[in-house]
Motif scaffolding. Structure first.
Motif, PDB file in Angstrom:
ATOM      1  N   GLN A   1     -20.714  39.776  15.584  1.00 50.71           N
ATOM      2  CA  GLN A   1     -21.046  39.536  16.991  1.00 50.71           C
ATOM      3  C   GLN A   1     -19.905  39.931  17.923  1.00 50.71           C
ATOM      4  O   GLN A   1     -20.086  40.010  19.124  1.00 50.71           O
TER       5      GLN A   1
ATOM      6  N   SER B   1     -20.561  41.006  32.332  1.00 49.48           N
ATOM      7  CA  SER B   1     -21.818  40.730  31.615  1.00 49.48           C
ATOM      8  C   SER B   1     -23.036  41.094  32.452  1.00 49.48           C
ATOM      9  O   SER B   1     -23.055  40.866  33.659  1.00 49.48           O
TER      10      SER B   1
ATOM     11  N   VAL C   1     -24.065  46.960  22.918  1.00 50.67           N
ATOM     12  CA  VAL C   1     -24.784  45.713  22.631  1.00 50.67           C
ATOM     13  C   VAL C   1     -26.229  46.091  22.287  1.00 50.67           C
ATOM     14  O   VAL C   1     -26.867  46.844  23.015  1.00 50.67           O
TER      15      VAL C   1
ATOM     16  N   SER D   1     -25.196  41.905  18.845  1.00 47.16           N
ATOM     17  CA  SER D   1     -26.655  42.023  18.735  1.00 47.16           C
ATOM     18  C   SER D   1     -27.312  40.765  19.284  1.00 47.16           C
ATOM     19  O   SER D   1     -26.911  39.650  18.966  1.00 47.16           O
ATOM     20  N   VAL D   2     -28.282  40.985  20.132  1.00 42.87           N
ATOM     21  CA  VAL D   2     -28.947  39.898  20.852  1.00 42.87           C
ATOM     22  C   VAL D   2     -30.439  39.960  20.566  1.00 42.87           C
ATOM     23  O   VAL D   2     -31.030  41.038  20.563  1.00 42.87           O
TER      24      VAL D   2
ATOM     25  N   LEU E   1     -26.186  39.954  28.309  1.00 38.08           N
ATOM     26  CA  LEU E   1     -25.483  40.899  27.447  1.00 38.08           C
ATOM     27  C   LEU E   1     -24.008  40.802  27.822  1.00 38.08           C
ATOM     28  O   LEU E   1     -23.613  41.178  28.927  1.00 38.08           O
ATOM     29  N   ASP E   2     -23.201  40.261  26.898  1.00 35.79           N
ATOM     30  CA  ASP E   2     -21.812  39.937  27.221  1.00 35.79           C
ATOM     31  C   ASP E   2     -20.919  41.169  27.214  1.00 35.79           C
ATOM     32  O   ASP E   2     -21.008  42.026  26.339  1.00 35.79           O
TER      33      ASP E   2
ATOM     34  N   THR F   1     -17.088  42.503  23.719  1.00 35.33           N
ATOM     35  CA  THR F   1     -18.392  41.850  23.802  1.00 35.33           C
ATOM     36  C   THR F   1     -18.476  40.819  22.692  1.00 35.33           C
ATOM     37  O   THR F   1     -17.997  41.045  21.591  1.00 35.33           O
ATOM     38  N   LYS F   2     -19.063  39.673  23.019  1.00 31.37           N
ATOM     39  CA  LYS F   2     -19.260  38.627  22.019  1.00 31.37           C
ATOM     40  C   LYS F   2     -20.705  38.598  21.556  1.00 31.37           C
ATOM     41  O   LYS F   2     -21.118  37.711  20.813  1.00 31.37           O
ATOM     42  N   THR F   3     -21.475  39.567  22.031  1.00 39.93           N
ATOM     43  CA  THR F   3     -22.897  39.626  21.654  1.00 39.93           C
ATOM     44  C   THR F   3     -23.240  41.042  21.217  1.00 39.93           C
ATOM     45  O   THR F   3     -23.964  41.741  21.925  1.00 39.93           O
TER      46      THR F   3
ATOM     47  N   SER G   1     -34.135  38.181  21.805  1.00 37.87           N
ATOM     48  CA  SER G   1     -34.700  37.341  22.864  1.00 37.87           C
ATOM     49  C   SER G   1     -36.209  37.298  22.754  1.00 37.87           C
ATOM     50  O   SER G   1     -36.836  38.266  22.336  1.00 37.87           O
TER      51      SER G   1
ATOM     52  N   LEU H   1     -30.041  45.063  21.851  1.00 43.35           N
ATOM     53  CA  LEU H   1     -30.987  44.016  22.279  1.00 43.35           C
ATOM     54  C   LEU H   1     -32.329  44.237  21.595  1.00 43.35           C
ATOM     55  O   LEU H   1     -32.863  45.346  21.612  1.00 43.35           O
TER      56      LEU H   1
END
Ligand SMILES: *[C@@H]1O[C@H](CO)[C@@H](O)[C@H](O)[C@H]1NC(C)=O
Length: 441
Positions: free
Chosen positions: A149, A252, A281, A177-178, A188-189, A173-175, A180, A283
């Motif tokens: 992540q 973000s 990132v 893969s996101v 999206l960080d 980025t800490k995300t 939702s 998504l």
């Protein structure tokens, strides 16, 4: 004042580091990848790859190349010392415990600083900076954490020929893969840090978010932080928090309402004059299906009849779905009825999918007893969904044990009754016949 606060922050970082016993530097293995200059003549993508080693430390003290011999499989020329004042790289996810097999991913590439021609970036290089600062060794490095992540990219600079690099710009980025659900807000960080001691910081920045999916790309949003201007936002509702961006480097991206077409890769790029760094990132919009069974309720069936049931799964994404049927009898036992015959999928206006399956229930082949519950099961990456309906079989083709017992009982009672009646009649008849006889006697 700003200098003071910078010094204060740096010393704070140093103190925290000291407390956390980070006086030993973080050592990361990394792939040094560069284009094979002059070789492979015209072959696209011809690159060379060499193992390299990074010693990363929050401050320049204690970084001495002599005290640390390089491992035998690494060319000593590919050992680098990186000063990372913001300690961005001191993340647990980049520091595996000693002896762990899994290692964070890392790649270094040579980087060439150059002015950007993009409309929202061009202003950054309006006033030409001293080219002396740019004449140095520049590397672009990407890191990916063990937790999958964390993603960090940095631009580092070393005086030409030196192997002691300073982080000039980093994007995190800490995300990476996101996932939702549909209709939910998505974050999206992306955050950046620019080294305040570099002449390239403090003269503005720009941020760009791009979207990519299966080879197609488009601009989501672009912001010129120097003139405080947005380029035409192409994704309706996509937002940055400008205050957090200027104060904390928080770039973000927020999408207020997730739609299926938002699935894809988002690239956050941060520009300083002559420099750019990006992180990606992923998504994915995942929505499980809604199920409905037709006809509902099911008509009553007589033994020997065939009944057709249909199950429709709709509003799901991504496409992959497994539909099947189950039957639960009056005895409480469940069994599978197979997958039925599935139709092809259709796509709705909102890009969600629907698919259905049809099941023929032949009561002469299946022992369904008096009936039970028929369930449609949909297995999807967003979760498993079920819908049930009641199936009633009227009349029984084969009598049950209780029924047989009852029949035998009834037969016995009838037999007894007939016997009794016939006995009563014959005996009373003989009595009456006897009487005159007696009288006659
Ligand atoms: C960055 O900003 C977003 C809102 O735009 C917020 O949700 C997030 O927590 C912020 N991240 C940090 C590290 O402050």
């Amino acid at each position: 004042m700003t200098n003071f606060s910078t010094i204060y922050k740096l010393s704070l970082v140093a103190v925290i580091c000291f407390i956390e016993a980070c006086s030993s530097s973080l050592v990361l293995e990394c792939w040094f990848v560069q284009d094979k200059a002059g070789r492979g003549g015209g072959l696209t993508g011809a690159t060379s790859q060499e193992k390299s080693l990074l010693h990363i430390q929050a401050d320049a003290h204690g970084l001495s190349s002599e005290s640390r011999p390089a491992p035998s499989d690494i060319n000593p020329d590919r050992v680098y010392f990186i000063t990372d004042p913001a300690a961005t790289l001191r993340h647990r996810s980049l520091n595996p415990p000693r002896g762990s097999i899994q290692k964070p991913r890392c790649e270094i590439n040579p980087f060439l600083p150059q002015p950007s021609t993009l409309k929202w970036v061009a202003a950054l290089t309006d006033s030409a900076l001293s080219p002396v600062y740019l004449q140095a060794d520049w590397f672009s490095t990407t890191f990916q954490g063990l937790n999958k992540q964390l993603g960090i990219s940095t631009i580092t600079r070393a005086p030409t020929g030196s192997k002691e690099h300073d982080v000039i710009l980093s994007v995190t980025t800490k995300t990476v893969s996101v996932q939702s659900r549909l209709g939910e807000p998505v974050l999206l960080d992306c955050g950046f840090w620019a080294n305040p001691s570099s002449p390239l910081s403090g003269s503005g920045f720009a941020v760009e978010w791009r979207y990519q999916f299966r080879g197609h790309g488009r601009l989501v949003l672009a912001y010129d932080g120097k003139t405080d201007r947005m380029a035409d936002a192409q994704e309706e509702g996509a937002m940055l928090d400008f205050q957090a961006l200027h104060e904390k480097g928080n770039a973000s991206l927020t999408l207020p309402e997730a739609k299926v077409r938002h699935s894809g890769t988002y690239i956050c790029t941060v520009f300083l004059p002559y420099l750019l760094v990006q992180v990606a990132v992923e998504l994915e919009i995942v929505e499980p299906p809604s199920l409905s069974i037709h006809p509902s309720p099911l008509p009553l069936v007589a033994p020997g009849q065939t009944l057709t049931v249909q199950c429709e799964a709709s509003g799901f994404a991504p496409l992959s779905l497994e539909l099947s049927w189950e039957f639960k009898g009056a005895d409480g036992k469940s069994r599978t009825l197979g997958s039925g015959s599935a139709t092809g999928h259709r796509q709705a206006w909102d890009s969600t999918y629907s698919q259905s399956t049809r099941l023929e229930i032949d009561t002469s082949k299946l022992d369904l007893g008096r009936g039970g519950e028929v369930t449609c099961v949909a297995v999807h990456s967003g979760g498993t969904r079920r819908a049930s309906t009641t199936l009633s079989v009227i009349g029984f083709s084969t009598p049950s044990v209780e029924d047989s017992m009852a029949m035998v009982g009834v037969a016995l009672v009838l037999y007894g009754l007939i016997k009794f009646v016939s006995w009563t009649f014959t005996s009373s008849g003989s009595d009456e016949a006897d009487k005159p006889d007696k009288k006659e006697k």
